[in-house]
Design an enzyme around this catalytic site. Structure first.
Site, PDB file in Angstrom:
ATOM      1  CE1 TYR A   8       7.319   0.140  -8.651  1.00 29.06           C
ATOM      2  CE2 TYR A   8       9.004  -1.291  -9.567  1.00 29.06           C
ATOM      3  CZ  TYR A   8       8.565  -0.446  -8.564  1.00 29.06           C
ATOM      4  OH  TYR A   8       9.379  -0.195  -7.488  1.00 29.06           O
ATOM      5  CB  SER A  13      12.520   0.284  -9.760  1.00 32.81           C
ATOM      6  OG  SER A  13      12.446  -1.126  -9.899  1.00 32.81           O
TER       7      SER A  13
HETATM    8  P1  NDP Z   1       6.754  -0.038   1.327  1.00 35.62           P
HETATM    9  O1  NDP Z   1       5.464  -0.422   0.679  1.00 35.62           O
HETATM   10  O2  NDP Z   1       7.379  -0.948   2.312  1.00 35.62           O
HETATM   11  O3  NDP Z   1       6.604   1.421   1.955  1.00 35.62           O
HETATM   12  C1  NDP Z   1       6.027   2.401   1.159  1.00 35.62           C
HETATM   13  C2  NDP Z   1       6.069   3.734   1.857  1.00 35.62           C
HETATM   14  O4  NDP Z   1       5.533   4.706   0.968  1.00 35.62           O
HETATM   15  C3  NDP Z   1       5.204   3.765   3.099  1.00 35.62           C
HETATM   16  O5  NDP Z   1       5.803   4.644   4.018  1.00 35.62           O
HETATM   17  C4  NDP Z   1       3.888   4.306   2.572  1.00 35.62           C
HETATM   18  O6  NDP Z   1       3.106   5.006   3.531  1.00 35.62           O
HETATM   19  C5  NDP Z   1       4.384   5.286   1.549  1.00 35.62           C
HETATM   20  N1  NDP Z   1       3.400   5.577   0.519  1.00 35.62           N
HETATM   21  C6  NDP Z   1       2.771   4.700  -0.304  1.00 35.62           C
HETATM   22  N2  NDP Z   1       1.910   5.365  -1.097  1.00 35.62           N
HETATM   23  C7  NDP Z   1       2.006   6.685  -0.758  1.00 35.62           C
HETATM   24  C8  NDP Z   1       1.370   7.852  -1.201  1.00 35.62           C
HETATM   25  N3  NDP Z   1       0.431   7.813  -2.143  1.00 35.62           N
HETATM   26  N4  NDP Z   1       1.717   9.038  -0.635  1.00 35.62           N
HETATM   27  C9  NDP Z   1       2.646   9.085   0.350  1.00 35.62           C
HETATM   28  N5  NDP Z   1       3.277   7.993   0.824  1.00 35.62           N
HETATM   29  C10 NDP Z   1       2.965   6.803   0.272  1.00 35.62           C
HETATM   30  O7  NDP Z   1       7.738   0.223   0.092  1.00 35.62           O
HETATM   31  P2  NDP Z   1       9.332   0.101  -0.046  1.00 35.62           P
HETATM   32  O8  NDP Z   1      10.007   0.662   1.135  1.00 35.62           O
HETATM   33  O9  NDP Z   1       9.641  -1.272  -0.493  1.00 35.62           O
HETATM   34  O10 NDP Z   1       9.541   1.046  -1.324  1.00 35.62           O
HETATM   35  C11 NDP Z   1      10.051   2.370  -1.224  1.00 35.62           C
HETATM   36  C12 NDP Z   1      10.416   2.820  -2.629  1.00 35.62           C
HETATM   37  O11 NDP Z   1      11.381   1.929  -3.178  1.00 35.62           O
HETATM   38  C13 NDP Z   1       9.231   2.814  -3.604  1.00 35.62           C
HETATM   39  O12 NDP Z   1       9.331   3.909  -4.471  1.00 35.62           O
HETATM   40  C14 NDP Z   1       9.434   1.511  -4.378  1.00 35.62           C
HETATM   41  O13 NDP Z   1       8.837   1.550  -5.643  1.00 35.62           O
HETATM   42  C15 NDP Z   1      10.949   1.465  -4.443  1.00 35.62           C
HETATM   43  N6  NDP Z   1      11.506   0.127  -4.677  1.00 35.62           N
HETATM   44  C16 NDP Z   1      11.318  -0.888  -3.793  1.00 35.62           C
HETATM   45  C17 NDP Z   1      11.871  -2.136  -4.047  1.00 35.62           C
HETATM   46  C18 NDP Z   1      11.696  -3.302  -3.128  1.00 35.62           C
HETATM   47  O14 NDP Z   1      12.064  -4.420  -3.515  1.00 35.62           O
HETATM   48  N7  NDP Z   1      11.180  -3.121  -1.910  1.00 35.62           N
HETATM   49  C19 NDP Z   1      12.650  -2.381  -5.265  1.00 35.62           C
HETATM   50  C20 NDP Z   1      12.805  -1.240  -6.113  1.00 35.62           C
HETATM   51  C21 NDP Z   1      12.256  -0.029  -5.815  1.00 35.62           C
HETATM   52  P3  NDP Z   1       2.082   4.225   4.541  1.00 35.62           P
HETATM   53  O15 NDP Z   1       2.974   3.531   5.527  1.00 35.62           O
HETATM   54  O16 NDP Z   1       1.238   5.285   5.140  1.00 35.62           O
HETATM   55  O17 NDP Z   1       1.317   3.260   3.701  1.00 35.62           O
END
Ligand code: NDP
Length: 248
Positions: free
Chosen positions: A159, A145
């Site tokens: 976080y 991040s």
């Molecule tokens: P979303 O919330 O849009 O998607 C999250 C994804 O992770 C979904 O596919 C969800 O599955 C899955 N997920 C959540 N919890 C679990 C778990 N316990 N086990 C397995 N899968 C899980 O998130 P983003 O695409 O925005 O984020 C992706 C990554 O990028 C994360 O690590 C986030 O911290 C990081 N990030 C995002 C930023 C942003 O601005 N968007 C900025 C910086 C970092 P399901 O669909 O089943 O819920």
């Protein structure tokens, strides 16, 4: 019609949290480069199935695995299930993550445990399992991040703590697995339009203003960096910001 693939022809990739957002875009991008892809999810079964259909439409194999990264057995098990289903493993993308923001004094022990379990322990265990399964020349790519580079305001203690741990893990993995030609790198997205952080959300304007380019990124823009790192053999132990200049 003959499909022409890119740099990942015949490789197998696992993208954790590949049902939505950055993970889904990454799964499709890696397939476009020629990889067969497994994605994990927890709740969004239909969205995960849709990613499978999009990958299959590109002529690659895909599986959706329900695996909660907060569960130790499931986090490691997803790696083994991928290798069994798709015949090995070349690329692990540690993408699944949760974001819990709030004043330090208001974060509960349950929230601390949950965030560390998904964002840190799950990544560690998946990487550990992958190290045992990856073919030589494999890749571990972790989504960190921009908050590890610059915390733009209050509320990010938990976080930022969780995501910063992944930088240390990445560098240590690079040292340990380098002799096998396995690389480990970390990508730091800035504000990226997903369900977690929609570009029209209540805190979006301030986040966009913190970037140099003045806008949110797209999941596909982050996926491009992951695709590069999935190919690059002489890049390891490194951090890459895809943040529109958030850290500039
Ligand atoms: P979303 O919330 O849009 O998607 C999250 C994804 O992770 C979904 O596919 C969800 O599955 C899955 N997920 C959540 N919890 C679990 C778990 N316990 N086990 C397995 N899968 C899980 O998130 P983003 O695409 O925005 O984020 C992706 C990554 O990028 C994360 O690590 C986030 O911290 C990081 N990030 C995002 C930023 C942003 O601005 N968007 C900025 C910086 C970092 P399901 O669909 O089943 O819920």
């Amino acid at each position: 019609m003959t499909t022409t693939y890119g740099t990942l022809n015949g490789k197998v990739a696992l993208v954790t949290g590949g049902s939505r957002g950055i993970g889904a875009a990454t799964a499709v991008r890696l397939a476009r480069e020629g990889a067969d892809v497994a994605v994990t999810y927890v709740d969004a079964k239909e969205a995960a199935s849709d990613v499978v259909r999009r990958v299959e439409a590109l002529g690659r194999r895909a599986v959706a695995l329900r695996a909660d990264s907060a569960d130790a057995e499931e986090a490691a098990g997803a790696v083994l299930r991928t290798a069994e289903a798709l015949g090995g493993l070349d690329v692990l993308v540690n993408n699944a993550g949760v974001g819990v923001l709030g004043p330090l004094g208001e974060l509960s022990l349950a929230e601390v445990d949950r965030v560390l379990a998904v964002n840190v322990r799950g990544v560690f265990l998946a990487s550990q399992a992958a190290a045992a399964r990856l073919r030589d020349g494999g890749r571990i790519i972790t989504i960190g991040s921009c908050m590890t580079q610059r915390v733009p305001g209050p509320g990010g203690t938990l976080y930022a703590t969780s995501k910063s741990a992944l930088t240390g893990l990445t560098k240590a993995l690079a040292r340990e697995l380098g002799p096998r030609g396995i690389t480990a790198n970390i990508v730091h997205p800035g504000p990226t339009h997903t369900d977690m952080n929609p570009a029209d959300g209540p805190f979006a304007a301030g986040q966009a203003a913190m970037t140099a380019v003045g806008r949110f990124g797209t999941a596909e823009e982050v996926a491009s960096m992951v695709a590069y790192l999935a190919d690059a053999a002489y890049v390891t132990g490194a951090e890459f910001s895809v943040d529109g200049g958030h850290a500039a």
